[in-house]
Design a protein around this motif. Structure first.
Motif, PDB file in Angstrom:
ATOM      1  N   CYS A  81       9.156   8.116   4.230  1.00 22.87           N
ATOM      2  CA  CYS A  81       8.136   7.694   5.255  1.00 22.87           C
ATOM      3  C   CYS A  81       7.816   9.113   6.008  1.00 22.87           C
ATOM      4  CB  CYS A  81       9.179   7.099   6.584  1.00 22.87           C
ATOM      5  SG  CYS A  81       8.072   6.678   7.789  1.00 22.87           S
ATOM      6  N   PRO A  82       6.496   9.202   6.088  1.00 22.81           N
ATOM      7  CA  PRO A  82       6.093  10.489   6.813  1.00 22.81           C
ATOM      8  C   PRO A  82       6.309  10.948   8.125  1.00 22.81           C
ATOM      9  CG  PRO A  82       4.372   8.951   6.464  1.00 22.81           C
ATOM     10  CD  PRO A  82       5.573   8.236   5.728  1.00 22.81           C
ATOM     11  N   LYS A  83       6.820   9.722   8.788  1.00 22.32           N
ATOM     12  CA  LYS A  83       7.186   9.837  10.391  1.00 22.32           C
ATOM     13  C   LYS A  83       8.712  10.136  10.488  1.00 22.32           C
ATOM     14  CE  LYS A  83       3.651   6.682  12.007  1.00 22.32           C
ATOM     15  NZ  LYS A  83       3.401   5.617  12.627  1.00 22.32           N
ATOM     16  N   CYS A  84       9.502   9.688   9.694  1.00 18.12           N
ATOM     17  CA  CYS A  84      11.152   9.766  10.036  1.00 18.12           C
ATOM     18  C   CYS A  84      11.795  10.151   8.839  1.00 18.12           C
ATOM     19  CB  CYS A  84      11.736   8.298  10.405  1.00 18.12           C
ATOM     20  SG  CYS A  84      11.617   7.018   9.393  1.00 18.12           S
ATOM     21  N   GLY A  85      11.172   9.965   7.442  1.00 17.01           N
ATOM     22  CA  GLY A  85      11.919  10.568   6.268  1.00 17.01           C
ATOM     23  C   GLY A  85      12.882   9.411   5.552  1.00 17.01           C
ATOM     24  N   MET A  86      12.793   8.253   6.023  1.00 20.57           N
ATOM     25  CA  MET A  86      13.586   7.168   5.295  1.00 20.57           C
ATOM     26  C   MET A  86      13.069   6.865   4.006  1.00 20.57           C
ATOM     27  SD  MET A  86      14.937   4.699   8.485  1.00 20.57           S
ATOM     28  CE  MET A  86      15.552   3.625   7.462  1.00 20.57           C
ATOM     29  N   GLU A  87      13.928   6.351   3.176  1.00 20.81           N
ATOM     30  CA  GLU A  87      13.465   5.723   2.175  1.00 20.81           C
ATOM     31  C   GLU A  87      12.418   4.567   2.075  1.00 20.81           C
ATOM     32  OE1 GLU A  87      13.491   6.744  -1.339  1.00 20.81           O
ATOM     33  OE2 GLU A  87      14.372   8.574  -0.618  1.00 20.81           O
ATOM     34  N   LEU A  88      11.348   4.468   1.671  1.00 19.34           N
ATOM     35  CA  LEU A  88      10.417   3.259   1.674  1.00 19.34           C
ATOM     36  C   LEU A  88      11.062   2.263   0.901  1.00 19.34           C
ATOM     37  CD1 LEU A  88       7.060   4.911   1.479  1.00 19.34           C
ATOM     38  CD2 LEU A  88       8.183   4.318   3.407  1.00 19.34           C
ATOM     39  N   VAL A  89      11.032   0.859   1.362  1.00 19.88           N
ATOM     40  CA  VAL A  89      11.395  -0.138   0.761  1.00 19.88           C
ATOM     41  C   VAL A  89      10.185  -1.155   0.390  1.00 19.88           C
ATOM     42  CG1 VAL A  89      13.634  -0.135   1.908  1.00 19.88           C
ATOM     43  CG2 VAL A  89      11.777  -1.427   2.900  1.00 19.88           C
ATOM     44  N   VAL A  90      10.624  -1.873  -0.699  1.00 15.57           N
ATOM     45  CA  VAL A  90       9.634  -3.074  -1.114  1.00 15.57           C
ATOM     46  C   VAL A  90       9.057  -3.739  -0.003  1.00 15.57           C
ATOM     47  CG1 VAL A  90       8.936  -4.834  -2.611  1.00 15.57           C
ATOM     48  CG2 VAL A  90      10.347  -3.127  -3.484  1.00 15.57           C
ATOM     49  N   LYS A  91       7.939  -4.114   0.419  1.00 17.60           N
ATOM     50  CA  LYS A  91       7.271  -4.779   1.486  1.00 17.60           C
ATOM     51  C   LYS A  91       7.448  -6.091   0.764  1.00 17.60           C
ATOM     52  CE  LYS A  91       3.581  -5.661   4.475  1.00 17.60           C
ATOM     53  NZ  LYS A  91       2.092  -5.256   4.884  1.00 17.60           N
ATOM     54  N   LYS A  92       7.964  -7.219   1.613  1.00 17.70           N
ATOM     55  CA  LYS A  92       8.072  -8.753   1.319  1.00 17.70           C
ATOM     56  C   LYS A  92       6.934  -9.480   1.887  1.00 17.70           C
ATOM     57  CE  LYS A  92      12.871  -8.392   0.689  1.00 17.70           C
ATOM     58  NZ  LYS A  92      14.220  -8.855   1.070  1.00 17.70           N
ATOM     59  N   ASP A  93       6.465 -10.422   1.298  1.00 21.88           N
ATOM     60  CA  ASP A  93       5.302 -11.288   1.567  1.00 21.88           C
ATOM     61  C   ASP A  93       5.895 -12.236   2.660  1.00 21.88           C
ATOM     62  OD1 ASP A  93       3.048 -12.527   1.702  1.00 21.88           O
ATOM     63  OD2 ASP A  93       3.377 -13.721  -0.110  1.00 21.88           O
TER      64      ASP A  93
END
Length: 105
Positions: free
Chosen positions: A59-71
């Protein structure tokens, strides 16, 4: 001789045509122009859902790993079902505890 062969052929073709017509009228045939959708996987930050990327990363804001966005549609239906089961179980427990209290009096 030709009439003996011709009549069953015409009869068979006629029955086949009627069967196909009835099935199409009743909606029993699959759609002919099926559209195939390629769902692209989107990634989002758990803390910042407004951050959506096409590739995994940070994440560009907090640096956390991005996760798959669920429908929302799929996950919403599942969570509603789970909530309903939990509510039903709780209601049944409450009802049984009320019966036990009445019997104890």
């Amino acid at each position: 001789m030709k009439n003996k062969i011709l009549f069953p052929v015409i009869l068979f073709v006629g029955i086949l045509f009627i069967t196909i017509s009835v099935n199409e009228a009743n909606g029993q045939t699959p759609p002919k122009n099926k559209t195939v959708t390629n769902e692209t996987v989107k990634y989002t930050c758990p803390m910042h859902p407004e951050v959506i990327k096409d590739k995994p990363g940070k994440c560009p804001k907090c640096g956390m790993e991005l996760v798959v966005k669920k429908d929302k549609k799929k996950s919403g239906m599942m969570s509603d079902s789970t909530v309903m089961k939990k509510d039903h179980t709780k209601m049944m427990q409450d009802t049984s505890s009320m019966k036990h209290k009445k019997m104890g009096m």
